[in-house]
Design a protein around this motif. Structure first.
Motif, short mmCIF file in Angstrom:
data_model
loop_
_atom_site.label_atom_id
_atom_site.label_comp_id
_atom_site.label_asym_id
_atom_site.label_seq_id
_atom_site.Cartn_x
_atom_site.Cartn_y
_atom_site.Cartn_z
N PHE A 163 45.62 47.35 33.97
CA PHE A 163 44.62 47.84 34.91
C PHE A 163 43.48 48.52 34.14
O PHE A 163 43.35 49.73 34.12
N SER A 164 42.67 47.70 33.50
CA SER A 164 41.53 48.21 32.73
C SER A 164 40.36 48.48 33.67
O SER A 164 40.42 48.21 34.87
N SER A 165 39.27 48.98 33.10
CA SER A 165 38.10 49.28 33.93
C SER A 165 37.44 48.02 34.48
O SER A 165 36.65 48.09 35.42
N HIS A 166 37.76 46.85 33.91
CA HIS A 166 37.20 45.59 34.40
C HIS A 166 38.19 44.82 35.27
O HIS A 166 37.85 43.75 35.79
N ALA A 167 39.42 45.33 35.43
CA ALA A 167 40.46 44.58 36.14
C ALA A 167 40.09 44.29 37.59
O ALA A 167 40.31 43.19 38.09
N ALA A 168 39.53 45.28 38.28
CA ALA A 168 39.21 45.09 39.70
C ALA A 168 38.15 44.01 39.90
O ALA A 168 38.28 43.14 40.77
N GLU A 169 37.09 44.04 39.10
CA GLU A 169 36.04 43.03 39.26
C GLU A 169 36.57 41.64 38.89
O GLU A 169 36.20 40.64 39.53
N GLN A 170 37.46 41.58 37.88
CA GLN A 170 38.04 40.29 37.52
C GLN A 170 38.98 39.78 38.61
O GLN A 170 39.04 38.59 38.89
N MET A 171 39.72 40.70 39.23
CA MET A 171 40.61 40.30 40.33
C MET A 171 39.80 39.80 41.53
O MET A 171 40.16 38.81 42.17
N LYS A 172 38.71 40.47 41.82
CA LYS A 172 37.85 40.04 42.93
C LYS A 172 37.33 38.63 42.70
O LYS A 172 37.31 37.79 43.61
#
Length: 440
Positions: free
Chosen positions: A213-222
């Motif tokens: 759960f890195s700082s880019h994980a949410a945008e990559q999941m989206k």
């Protein structure tokens, strides 16, 4: 590990000389942070004021001695997650949580047959991709050093470096022979999310693997959910096996992508402050979902799993998770080292304390020793029909009440026999059908 996004800035060049060069000042810097933030106000029955006097009375000749004293003091708190990190270890941690590193953007593996290093893939828009490096390229030399003598870890260390610095790679490719590329290191966004579409009989599955759960994980999941939705998948398998956690807010953001309503997690700090995080109506999909977990799924993975399981949004398959129910704040210290301090405890929607207990799956399925060894030697089999836990997830999806089935598209093998037969009938009414031709 779950890391709250509370990273203090490093001291500027104008910081007092005593803080930058005096080991005793570093010791007190650590003591102050723990004194102000540590979740246990009783400090595990340690007299923390007395501990300060003890630490400041020490005679530290160098930073190494100060580091040792700090680690010993933190050990007495009885919390393995409140820990001191030397500069090199802190650099690795910040790279993980930021989801970025300085390098050229290649992922490496070892060929089991030849023991040689080769490129698995390149990161999008990285120096390696722009230079034309391809999956399968063999690495012969890194900065004129023979790669055959390096482990993957040694090769990665050699490739990493400061942004803007140069690196040379000598490579070999079947259709090109030996060639060399000179690259400039850049800041690379690490892919925390990998996904693909898998046709399982008449079920079209979106398989998503989340590594951390890195700082880019949410945008990559989206991006993953959006792309898979466009490909008209009929269900999802979210693989969190071996995911050690990361940023608290990344887990909340990702939970909101799957959950229309309901509580996600609550945290309680040392003062009894209670914060609740809930779905906010921004879900991206309501398709059937199965989550894969194991004993290596920890912290932020458990927040996401607990939220989706307890809100009846997902079925959980695998083994009991790690059991880490605490939140850390990460601080950059004056000499480039770092400190992680446990500042809160978190609870899933039910309020259950999962610390040291973990989350039990809905469908328990362990792997044999042989299967675990195969996973270690052949990580690419994860998410395939050679993966027993993935296969069980597919079974769960197939029996889901709202499962939608899609007939797989025919593979393009030229003009299909049925079409040929109809064409022949139209052109020659006397033509009679005969057995289908063999395909060899």
């Amino acid at each position: 590990m779950t890391l709250q996004a509370l990273v203090t800035p490093a001291l500027s060049e104008s910081a007092p000389q005593t803080l930058q060069d005096n080991p005793r000042a570093l010791v007190d810097e650590v003591w102050q942070i723990v004194n102000n933030e540590f979740v246990d106000r009783g400090f595990n029955r340690v007299d923390w004021q007395e501990k300060r006097q003890e630490l400041l009375s020490g005679d530290y000749v160098n930073s190494k001695q100060a580091y040792k004293a700090i680690r010993q003091a933190l050990k007495e708190l009885g919390d393995p997650y409140t820990r001191f990190l030397a500069p090199e270890d802190f650099s690795v941690l910040t790279s993980q949580t930021s989801g970025e590193l300085s390098g050229v953007g290649v992922r490496l593996a070892v060929d089991k047959r030849t023991s040689s290093l080769y490129v698995v893939d390149t990161v999008k828009n990285s120096p390696a991709m722009e230079a034309g490096i391809k999956s399968g390229d063999r690495i012969i030399r890194i900065n004129d050093k023979p790669a055959a003598l390096m482990t993957i870890e040694q090769a990665q260390e050699e490739i990493k470096g400061e942004v803007g610095t140069q690196i040379s790679l000598q490579l070999s490719r079947k259709d090109k022979g030996v060639f060399q590329v000179n690259l400039t290191r850049a800041q690379i966004e690490i892919a925390s999310v990998n996904y693909s579409v898998k046709q399982e009989d008449n079920l079209k599955v979106g398989y998503i693997r989340l590594d951390e759960f890195s700082s880019h994980a949410a945008e990559q999941m989206k991006e993953a959910i959006s792309d898979l939705g466009k490909q008209k998948v009929t269900g999802y398998v979210l693989d969190l096996r071996g995911n050690p956690g990361g940023l608290l807010f990344a887990s909340v953001d990702i939970a909101r992508m799957f959950l229309k309503q309901g509580e996600i997690v609550s945290t309680i700090d040392r003062r009894g402050g209670d914060r609740h995080f809930s779905a906010n109506g921004t879900a991206l999909t309501d398709l059937p979902l199965v989550i894969l977990v194991n004993e290596g799924s920890a912290s932020a993975s458990e927040i996401l799993t607990g939220a989706l399981k307890e809100n009846a949004r997902a079925t959980v398959v695998g083994t009991t998770t790690y059991g880490k129910g605490t939140v850390q704040s990460v601080h950059s210290l004056s000499d480039g080292s770092g400190l992680a301090v446990t500042i809160a405890r978190y609870y899933p929607p039910s309020g259950t304390d999962i610390n040291h207990k973990g989350i039990k799956p809905d469908v328990y399925l362990d792997l044999s020793m042989e299967e675990q060894l195969q996973f270690k030697n052949e990580p690419d089999i994860m998410g395939s029909n050679a993966d027993p836990q993935y296969k069980r997830a597919i079974t769960v999806l197939k029996t889901h009440p709202s499962a939608k089935f899609v007939r797989p598209e025919p593979k393009p093998v030229g003009l299909r026999w049925e079409n040929l037969r109809e064409t022949m009938k139209e052109e020659n009414p006397r033509w009679q059908s005969s057995p289908k031709p063999e395909t060899r």
